[in-house]
Design a protein around this motif. Structure first.
Motif, mmCIF file in Angstrom:
data_model
loop_
_atom_site.group_PDB
_atom_site.id
_atom_site.type_symbol
_atom_site.label_atom_id
_atom_site.label_comp_id
_atom_site.label_asym_id
_atom_site.label_seq_id
_atom_site.Cartn_x
_atom_site.Cartn_y
_atom_site.Cartn_z
ATOM 1 N N TYR A 167 -12.776 2.649 1.212
ATOM 2 C CA TYR A 167 -11.574 2.295 0.450
ATOM 3 C C TYR A 167 -11.770 2.613 -1.031
ATOM 4 C CZ TYR A 167 -10.121 -0.296 4.597
ATOM 5 O OH TYR A 167 -9.765 -0.653 5.874
ATOM 6 N N THR A 193 -5.095 1.891 -1.930
ATOM 7 C CA THR A 193 -6.241 1.477 -1.123
ATOM 8 C C THR A 193 -6.503 -0.023 -1.162
ATOM 9 O OG1 THR A 193 -7.771 2.007 -2.933
ATOM 10 C CG2 THR A 193 -7.396 3.713 -1.257
ATOM 11 N N PHE A 194 -6.215 -0.691 -2.289
ATOM 12 C CA PHE A 194 -6.483 -2.128 -2.343
ATOM 13 C C PHE A 194 -5.564 -2.909 -1.404
ATOM 14 C CE2 PHE A 194 -6.377 -6.378 -4.466
ATOM 15 C CZ PHE A 194 -7.665 -6.751 -4.116
ATOM 16 N N LEU A 230 -4.098 -1.711 1.181
ATOM 17 C CA LEU A 230 -4.492 -1.269 2.516
ATOM 18 C C LEU A 230 -5.713 -2.052 2.985
ATOM 19 C CD1 LEU A 230 -4.141 0.679 4.913
ATOM 20 C CD2 LEU A 230 -5.625 2.282 3.673
ATOM 21 N N PHE A 231 -6.707 -2.212 2.112
ATOM 22 C CA PHE A 231 -7.868 -3.023 2.447
ATOM 23 C C PHE A 231 -7.441 -4.453 2.774
ATOM 24 C CE2 PHE A 231 -10.825 -6.292 1.016
ATOM 25 C CZ PHE A 231 -11.841 -6.106 1.931
ATOM 26 N N SER A 274 -12.828 -3.267 -6.460
ATOM 27 C CA SER A 274 -13.775 -2.461 -5.691
ATOM 28 C C SER A 274 -14.985 -3.294 -5.272
ATOM 29 C CB SER A 274 -14.233 -1.252 -6.518
ATOM 30 O OG SER A 274 -13.138 -0.394 -6.773
ATOM 31 N N ILE A 295 -13.852 -5.534 -2.493
ATOM 32 C CA ILE A 295 -13.721 -4.785 -1.236
ATOM 33 C C ILE A 295 -15.081 -4.657 -0.552
ATOM 34 C CG2 ILE A 295 -13.342 -2.456 -0.311
ATOM 35 C CD1 ILE A 295 -10.951 -2.254 -2.262
ATOM 36 N N LEU A 321 -11.696 6.434 -1.384
ATOM 37 C CA LEU A 321 -10.320 6.924 -1.230
ATOM 38 C C LEU A 321 -9.451 6.608 -2.438
ATOM 39 C CD1 LEU A 321 -9.518 6.178 2.522
ATOM 40 C CD2 LEU A 321 -9.769 8.408 1.419
ATOM 41 N N SER A 322 -9.762 5.541 -3.165
ATOM 42 C CA SER A 322 -8.958 5.204 -4.338
ATOM 43 C C SER A 322 -9.047 6.300 -5.398
ATOM 44 C CB SER A 322 -9.364 3.848 -4.919
ATOM 45 O OG SER A 322 -10.636 3.914 -5.513
ATOM 46 N N ALA A 325 0.835 -1.203 0.000
ATOM 47 C CA ALA A 325 0.000 0.000 0.000
ATOM 48 C C ALA A 325 0.869 1.252 0.000
ATOM 49 C CB ALA A 325 -0.939 -0.003 1.212
ATOM 50 N N GLY A 344 -16.409 -0.247 4.455
ATOM 51 C CA GLY A 344 -15.634 -0.814 3.356
ATOM 52 C C GLY A 344 -15.683 0.054 2.110
#
Length: 120
Positions: free
Chosen positions: A81, A93-94, A96-97, A63, A66, A84-85, A16, A78
């Protein structure tokens, strides 16, 4: 507090950070050079267009993953994320998720494991 941070979660966090730094290095460069970001992105030939479509499809699929996976695991917000992307980068963000997902999974494993045993 740190018992939910598995080595895999740290790998995702490192990815991330690499995604955030890597993408924003070029974003800042584009801003400083007053480039037409979207125009450069889509008008630089078939190779860039192919990459654009490739990454766009992956970002949409990611997405969806997520949102669905966050709901399945009971993770709050959820959707954030995905939002935020658009402000940072999906490359940030991916992973990070995925790190936060790994923490949620580890917390579940620790709750299920009988006292005094190590989850497998």
């Amino acid at each position: 507090m740190t018992k939910n941070w598995t080595p895999l979660a740290f790998v995702y966090l490192a990815l991330a950070l690499a995604g955030l730094v890597g993408t924003w290095t070029f974003n800042v460069l584009a801003i400083v050079q007053l480039r037409d970001f979207v125009g450069d992105w889509v008008n630089s030939g078939p190779a860039v267009s192919s990459l654009t479509v490739d990454l766009l499809v992956v970002a949409v699929a990611g997405s969806i993953l997520i949102i669905v996976e966050a709901r399945r695991l009971g993770m709050k917000r959820g959707w954030l994320y995905v939002v935020l992307s658009g402000l940072t980068a999906f490359a940030f963000t991916f992973p990070l998720f995925l790190a936060m997902r790994e923490r949620a999974l580890q917390a579940r494993r620790l709750q299920v494991a009988p006292a005094g045993t190590q989850p497998g």
